[in-house]
Design a protein around this motif. Sequence first.
Motif, PDB file in Angstrom:
ATOM      1  N   MET A   1       0.804  -1.177   0.000  1.00 45.71           N
ATOM      2  CA  MET A   1       0.000   0.000   0.000  1.00 45.71           C
ATOM      3  C   MET A   1       0.866   1.269   0.000  1.00 45.71           C
ATOM      4  O   MET A   1       0.541   2.226  -0.670  1.00 45.71           O
ATOM      5  N   ALA A   2       1.939   1.234   0.770  1.00 49.21           N
ATOM      6  CA  ALA A   2       2.829   2.399   0.834  1.00 49.21           C
ATOM      7  C   ALA A   2       3.449   2.678  -0.527  1.00 49.21           C
ATOM      8  O   ALA A   2       3.641   3.832  -0.900  1.00 49.21           O
ATOM      9  N   ARG A   3       3.749   1.617  -1.272  1.00 52.21           N
ATOM     10  CA  ARG A   3       4.358   1.785  -2.594  1.00 52.21           C
ATOM     11  C   ARG A   3       3.407   2.529  -3.529  1.00 52.21           C
ATOM     12  O   ARG A   3       3.812   3.432  -4.258  1.00 52.21           O
ATOM     13  N   ASP A  74      -2.726   1.571  12.390  1.00 51.48           N
ATOM     14  CA  ASP A  74      -3.396   0.281  12.167  1.00 51.48           C
ATOM     15  C   ASP A  74      -3.934   0.112  10.763  1.00 51.48           C
ATOM     16  O   ASP A  74      -5.070  -0.339  10.556  1.00 51.48           O
ATOM     17  N   GLY A  75      -3.128   0.456   9.764  1.00 52.35           N
ATOM     18  CA  GLY A  75      -3.488   0.231   8.368  1.00 52.35           C
ATOM     19  C   GLY A  75      -4.402   1.283   7.772  1.00 52.35           C
ATOM     20  O   GLY A  75      -4.914   1.109   6.671  1.00 52.35           O
ATOM     21  N   HIS A  76      -4.623   2.386   8.476  1.00 52.61           N
ATOM     22  CA  HIS A  76      -5.496   3.442   7.971  1.00 52.61           C
ATOM     23  C   HIS A  76      -4.742   4.769   7.982  1.00 52.61           C
ATOM     24  O   HIS A  76      -4.185   5.174   9.001  1.00 52.61           O
ATOM     25  N   ASP A  86      -6.394  20.165   9.584  1.00 50.02           N
ATOM     26  CA  ASP A  86      -6.926  18.875   9.991  1.00 50.02           C
ATOM     27  C   ASP A  86      -5.827  17.815   9.948  1.00 50.02           C
ATOM     28  O   ASP A  86      -4.731  18.035   9.442  1.00 50.02           O
ATOM     29  N   LEU A  87      -6.097  16.638  10.505  1.00 46.56           N
ATOM     30  CA  LEU A  87      -5.088  15.599  10.639  1.00 46.56           C
ATOM     31  C   LEU A  87      -4.540  15.135   9.293  1.00 46.56           C
ATOM     32  O   LEU A  87      -3.332  14.952   9.138  1.00 46.56           O
ATOM     33  N   ALA A  88      -5.412  14.952   8.312  1.00 43.23           N
ATOM     34  CA  ALA A  88      -4.962  14.476   6.993  1.00 43.23           C
ATOM     35  C   ALA A  88      -4.006  15.476   6.352  1.00 43.23           C
ATOM     36  O   ALA A  88      -2.999  15.084   5.749  1.00 43.23           O
ATOM     37  N   GLU A 124      -6.341   7.991   0.566  1.00 46.00           N
ATOM     38  CA  GLU A 124      -6.724   7.225   1.743  1.00 46.00           C
ATOM     39  C   GLU A 124      -6.290   5.779   1.581  1.00 46.00           C
ATOM     40  O   GLU A 124      -6.528   5.154   0.550  1.00 46.00           O
ATOM     41  N   ILE A 125      -5.645   5.266   2.610  1.00 43.26           N
ATOM     42  CA  ILE A 125      -5.288   3.855   2.686  1.00 43.26           C
ATOM     43  C   ILE A 125      -6.117   3.255   3.813  1.00 43.26           C
ATOM     44  O   ILE A 125      -6.054   3.717   4.951  1.00 43.26           O
ATOM     45  N   LYS A 126      -6.930   2.262   3.454  1.00 41.55           N
ATOM     46  CA  LYS A 126      -7.804   1.649   4.452  1.00 41.55           C
ATOM     47  C   LYS A 126      -8.183   0.251   3.983  1.00 41.55           C
ATOM     48  O   LYS A 126      -8.596   0.072   2.839  1.00 41.55           O
ATOM     49  N   GLY A 127      -8.042  -0.704   4.860  1.00 41.43           N
ATOM     50  CA  GLY A 127      -8.449  -2.062   4.545  1.00 41.43           C
ATOM     51  C   GLY A 127      -7.742  -2.651   3.330  1.00 41.43           C
ATOM     52  O   GLY A 127      -8.337  -3.402   2.563  1.00 41.43           O
TER      53      GLY A 127
END
Length: 171
Positions: A1-3, A74-76, A86-88, A124-127
């Motif tokens: 996902m990071a890639r 945790d993967g999100h 904001d955080l993002a 967004e990275i999630k699941g």
Amino acid sequence: MARLGAKYLTEYFAKKYIDSEVAEGRWPRHLTDLSFIFEEDLGKILQLKGTKEFFADFYNHLYSAIATLTDKYDGHLILTDQKAGDLAFNNLKRILSGYPTFERMITSGYLDKGSNKPKKFTLEIKGGIVKVNENVLIDHDPYGEWSDTYKKTEIILRENNNFEDDENEAE
């Protein structure tokens, strides 16, 4: 996902970099395809900061930072250049802190010189899925008489470089 996230952000900021150099008259207007950085290394030929090696280092930095933050949350993870405070937004600003040129590109004081259709994103990275929402300014009212119009595109990034997108216009 990071890639996938690092690849998207590297290309996003490489395009913004080329646009800013074209606006300053240091990069040829007809050579704006990303291959002129990543394959031809035009930045090195022109003796500019934006070389193939510079963007390779930038990619490695992004990859490491995104992997660390994704693991920490945790993967999100959400990164955006759209809302200061904001955080993002702060996550993205934190990742870019070692690259002041790119950090300035996401602050509210930065103008997309030479670009009549500025693009903004939320990644967004999630699941196990990497999703990008892009907003491209289509029509802008500098006087505030009507709402700005954006073309919104949702992209699901995939390992095999294919993606799915869904476009629509909204105000």
